[in-house]
Design a protein around this motif. Sequence first.
Motif, PDB file in Angstrom:
ATOM      1  N   ARG A  94       0.816  -1.217   0.000  1.00  0.00           N
ATOM      2  CA  ARG A  94       0.000   0.000   0.000  1.00  0.00           C
ATOM      3  C   ARG A  94       0.855   1.276   0.000  1.00  0.00           C
ATOM      4  NH1 ARG A  94      -5.428  -1.321  -0.906  1.00  0.00           N
ATOM      5  NH2 ARG A  94      -5.838  -3.329   0.111  1.00  0.00           N
ATOM      6  N   TYR A  95       2.155   1.122  -0.074  1.00  0.00           N
ATOM      7  CA  TYR A  95       3.019   2.299   0.067  1.00  0.00           C
ATOM      8  C   TYR A  95       2.829   3.295  -1.079  1.00  0.00           C
ATOM      9  CZ  TYR A  95       5.432   0.014   3.913  1.00  0.00           C
ATOM     10  OH  TYR A  95       5.727  -0.580   5.115  1.00  0.00           O
ATOM     11  N   PHE A  96       2.614   2.803  -2.290  1.00  0.00           N
ATOM     12  CA  PHE A  96       2.430   3.715  -3.415  1.00  0.00           C
ATOM     13  C   PHE A  96       1.140   4.517  -3.234  1.00  0.00           C
ATOM     14  CE2 PHE A  96       0.829   4.937  -7.577  1.00  0.00           C
ATOM     15  CZ  PHE A  96       1.936   5.571  -8.126  1.00  0.00           C
ATOM     16  N   ILE A  97       0.078   3.853  -2.770  1.00  0.00           N
ATOM     17  CA  ILE A  97      -1.204   4.544  -2.541  1.00  0.00           C
ATOM     18  C   ILE A  97      -1.053   5.584  -1.438  1.00  0.00           C
ATOM     19  CG2 ILE A  97      -3.598   4.239  -1.816  1.00  0.00           C
ATOM     20  CD1 ILE A  97      -3.505   1.436  -3.024  1.00  0.00           C
ATOM     21  N   PHE A  98      -0.363   5.182  -0.382  1.00  0.00           N
ATOM     22  CA  PHE A  98      -0.143   6.133   0.716  1.00  0.00           C
ATOM     23  C   PHE A  98       0.686   7.335   0.264  1.00  0.00           C
ATOM     24  CE2 PHE A  98      -0.510   2.652   4.202  1.00  0.00           C
ATOM     25  CZ  PHE A  98      -1.887   2.690   4.066  1.00  0.00           C
ATOM     26  N   SER A  99       1.663   7.097  -0.627  1.00  0.00           N
ATOM     27  CA  SER A  99       2.568   8.173  -1.052  1.00  0.00           C
ATOM     28  C   SER A  99       1.838   9.242  -1.838  1.00  0.00           C
ATOM     29  CB  SER A  99       3.705   7.591  -1.905  1.00  0.00           C
ATOM     30  OG  SER A  99       4.481   6.687  -1.142  1.00  0.00           O
ATOM     31  N   SER A 100       0.725   8.922  -2.442  1.00  0.00           N
ATOM     32  CA  SER A 100      -0.055   9.893  -3.217  1.00  0.00           C
ATOM     33  C   SER A 100      -1.174  10.515  -2.385  1.00  0.00           C
ATOM     34  CB  SER A 100      -0.663   9.195  -4.456  1.00  0.00           C
ATOM     35  OG  SER A 100       0.349   8.646  -5.266  1.00  0.00           O
ATOM     36  N   ASN A 101      -1.217  10.171  -1.133  1.00  0.00           N
ATOM     37  CA  ASN A 101      -2.264  10.687  -0.239  1.00  0.00           C
ATOM     38  C   ASN A 101      -1.690  11.766   0.667  1.00  0.00           C
ATOM     39  OD1 ASN A 101      -3.689  10.379   2.658  1.00  0.00           O
ATOM     40  ND2 ASN A 101      -5.184   9.909   1.056  1.00  0.00           N
ATOM     41  N   LYS A 102      -2.487  12.796   0.915  1.00  0.00           N
ATOM     42  CA  LYS A 102      -2.019  13.927   1.719  1.00  0.00           C
ATOM     43  C   LYS A 102      -1.540  13.493   3.092  1.00  0.00           C
ATOM     44  CE  LYS A 102      -3.562  18.383   3.568  1.00  0.00           C
ATOM     45  NZ  LYS A 102      -4.669  19.373   3.625  1.00  0.00           N
ATOM     46  N   PHE A 103      -2.280  12.603   3.731  1.00  0.00           N
ATOM     47  CA  PHE A 103      -1.943  12.186   5.093  1.00  0.00           C
ATOM     48  C   PHE A 103      -1.095  10.920   5.094  1.00  0.00           C
ATOM     49  CE2 PHE A 103      -6.228  14.147   5.064  1.00  0.00           C
ATOM     50  CZ  PHE A 103      -5.884  15.341   5.674  1.00  0.00           C
ATOM     51  N   GLY A 104      -1.377  10.019   4.167  1.00  0.00           N
ATOM     52  CA  GLY A 104      -0.606   8.787   4.092  1.00  0.00           C
ATOM     53  C   GLY A 104       0.853   9.020   3.740  1.00  0.00           C
ATOM     54  N   TYR A 161       2.166  15.296  -3.250  1.00  0.00           N
ATOM     55  CA  TYR A 161       2.593  14.681  -1.988  1.00  0.00           C
ATOM     56  C   TYR A 161       3.693  13.640  -2.207  1.00  0.00           C
ATOM     57  CZ  TYR A 161      -1.977  16.701  -1.084  1.00  0.00           C
ATOM     58  OH  TYR A 161      -3.036  17.558  -1.029  1.00  0.00           O
ATOM     59  N   GLY A 162       3.627  12.958  -3.333  1.00  0.00           N
ATOM     60  CA  GLY A 162       4.623  11.924  -3.618  1.00  0.00           C
ATOM     61  C   GLY A 162       6.034  12.471  -3.766  1.00  0.00           C
ATOM     62  N   ASN A 163       6.170  13.739  -4.209  1.00  0.00           N
ATOM     63  CA  ASN A 163       7.514  14.300  -4.389  1.00  0.00           C
ATOM     64  C   ASN A 163       8.268  14.391  -3.071  1.00  0.00           C
ATOM     65  OD1 ASN A 163       7.809  17.454  -3.506  1.00  0.00           O
ATOM     66  ND2 ASN A 163       5.681  16.984  -4.063  1.00  0.00           N
ATOM     67  N   PHE A 164       7.539  14.570  -1.969  1.00  0.00           N
ATOM     68  CA  PHE A 164       8.193  14.613  -0.657  1.00  0.00           C
ATOM     69  C   PHE A 164       8.681  13.223  -0.241  1.00  0.00           C
ATOM     70  CE2 PHE A 164       5.249  18.279  -0.518  1.00  0.00           C
ATOM     71  CZ  PHE A 164       6.173  19.283  -0.253  1.00  0.00           C
ATOM     72  N   VAL A 165       7.945  12.180  -0.633  1.00  0.00           N
ATOM     73  CA  VAL A 165       8.371  10.813  -0.346  1.00  0.00           C
ATOM     74  C   VAL A 165       9.656  10.500  -1.110  1.00  0.00           C
ATOM     75  CG1 VAL A 165       7.746   8.374  -0.539  1.00  0.00           C
ATOM     76  CG2 VAL A 165       6.005  10.062   0.113  1.00  0.00           C
ATOM     77  N   ILE A 166       9.734  10.939  -2.368  1.00  0.00           N
ATOM     78  CA  ILE A 166      10.943  10.724  -3.173  1.00  0.00           C
ATOM     79  C   ILE A 166      12.142  11.435  -2.553  1.00  0.00           C
ATOM     80  CG2 ILE A 166      12.009  11.160  -5.407  1.00  0.00           C
ATOM     81  CD1 ILE A 166       9.993   8.901  -5.476  1.00  0.00           C
ATOM     82  N   GLN A 167      11.927  12.671  -2.100  1.00  0.00           N
ATOM     83  CA  GLN A 167      13.016  13.415  -1.466  1.00  0.00           C
ATOM     84  C   GLN A 167      13.521  12.692  -0.221  1.00  0.00           C
ATOM     85  OE1 GLN A 167      12.212  17.682  -0.942  1.00  0.00           O
ATOM     86  NE2 GLN A 167      10.670  17.562  -2.561  1.00  0.00           N
ATOM     87  N   LYS A 168      12.573  12.180   0.600  1.00  0.00           N
ATOM     88  CA  LYS A 168      12.975  11.472   1.808  1.00  0.00           C
ATOM     89  C   LYS A 168      13.679  10.155   1.467  1.00  0.00           C
ATOM     90  CE  LYS A 168      11.565  13.134   5.048  1.00  0.00           C
ATOM     91  NZ  LYS A 168      12.045  14.249   5.859  1.00  0.00           N
ATOM     92  N   ALA A 169      13.218   9.501   0.400  1.00  0.00           N
ATOM     93  CA  ALA A 169      13.854   8.249  -0.028  1.00  0.00           C
ATOM     94  C   ALA A 169      15.286   8.499  -0.483  1.00  0.00           C
ATOM     95  CB  ALA A 169      13.035   7.609  -1.142  1.00  0.00           C
ATOM     96  N   LEU A 170      15.533   9.596  -1.198  1.00  0.00           N
ATOM     97  CA  LEU A 170      16.889   9.954  -1.620  1.00  0.00           C
ATOM     98  C   LEU A 170      17.796  10.219  -0.411  1.00  0.00           C
ATOM     99  CD1 LEU A 170      16.082  12.367  -4.592  1.00  0.00           C
ATOM    100  CD2 LEU A 170      17.294  10.176  -4.758  1.00  0.00           C
TER     101      LEU A 170
END
Length: 513
Positions: A410-420, A457-466
């Motif tokens: 479910r990580y991809f779905i959460f990454s596109s969600n404001k709160f997830g 919202y997903g762009n912040f997940v990518i930044q944190k992953a980097l």
Amino acid sequence: MEKDLRDGVSSRSVSLGSPSSLSPSYEQLEPPQTSYCFDQALLDSEFSRLSVSSSSYNNNRRRSSSSNSNSNSNNQALYMGSGYDLANGVGGVDHFMPCSFQPERENQRVGDFGHLGVANTNFLEIFVPERNQLRQREYPNRLSWNGNGLVSDVSMNSCGLVDGLGSKKPRFPNWLKDSMNCWSLKDLRGMMLYMAQNQQWSRYLQCKMDGCTDEEKNLIFMELIEHVGKLMLHPFGNYVAQKLVEICSEHQRTQILQKVIETNYLVQMCLTNLGSRSIQKLLKHFTTQQQISTFMYALSPGTLALSKDLNGQHVIQHCLMHFSDEDNMHLLNEVANNCLKIATDRSGCCVLQKCLKHYKGALKERVVAGIIANAFLLAEDQYGNYVVQYLLELRIPQVTENLLRQFKGRYFIFSSNKFGSNVVEKCLVETVEEHSSSIIIELLTDPKCSMLLIDPYGNFVIQKALLVSKGCIRNALLELIQSNSSMMTSNLYGRKVLTFCQKELNINFRTRR
């Protein structure tokens, strides 16, 4: 001129003259002409409240009239607004004003207005002692005068207390405060309930309660105990109720607690702003296990409603922080049984975090189990995501693994969600490298992974992953960015990722033409 002034106020106490009667030469004031024709039954009723018989009043008035036949009616001690003239010697002043400043005591300063006992508003406008009859000249802009020579801006309540000075923000003048300082709590017997519910008198009563004797504490307690629940919800009375809790004895606090519980409105009281503050003050002064147990037994059934309320949550949090696990057992069971409802509430999510912070053992495990069971729903909730993040911050290995297992796939779905997306970022930061790497791999293997580069919202997940990735996993992320840099340059959120790479990783991506 001073001699004329003394002649004008020769009697011990007179009614205050009207403005027209105060000439520049300070001529003697003429009292209002009043009628002595009134209902005898009504007179008897009023004097019975003053412990003075009407016959005694009439006899004194006759003696006063015969002994002073050549003097004017300024001999009257007090003028009452409905046509009553109370003669000297009746003892009426004793019943209307404390002995500490009765007009009979010539060497004592007399206040302009004061404690007027049990006088009825219908029969009393205001008493003005003789020594202040020229107060109009001293306060020409602060008091108004009616045709009967009475102060009209000062109103009296049913207890005979000054209600205010007719202003939008009524305050006691300095000349009244001087007289009030002479009063004792015994002088205020029978009027404390009214005083507690009046803005100015409430402050005065609180000052008197500081440093009072045990006898005076008992006097206050006996007058207010039957109405303590009402006072706790009153805009002004709640301050008196809180002060009462501070000064009373352990046994008296137990009685206050019992009175509050007997009303069957304990939970409703905690849901209000004033009631919540008053109850918290009571909780802070609990000194026995019996008091705590009695309160928690009455409070626990309302845990769900209190946890979801802006005011009630403070009462719950106080119990969680200051009472033992055993005391809070029923409360925590209610929290665990209603975990989802509480966690998805603005106030409830704060209560759950307090539960996780202050408790260990079986009670905490029940709450944690409830959060994990509903982790998928909580992660995408505007308030529930904070509970999941806090649980991850505790870094309990077994709990973290159980949460990640719930989120798997479910990580991809959460990454596109404001709160997830906030939960995914927390998973990347708070877990070990093994777990964070598995999350990033799941994102990279998703067919729509490139959409995260330009997602709000997903762009912040990518930044944190980097930021947390290393080796081949980071290289895979950089390659994904390189292959989509052209698209990212023309997108607001894509440019944020490129800027992050330039500032944090010192990597510049050339745009493909």
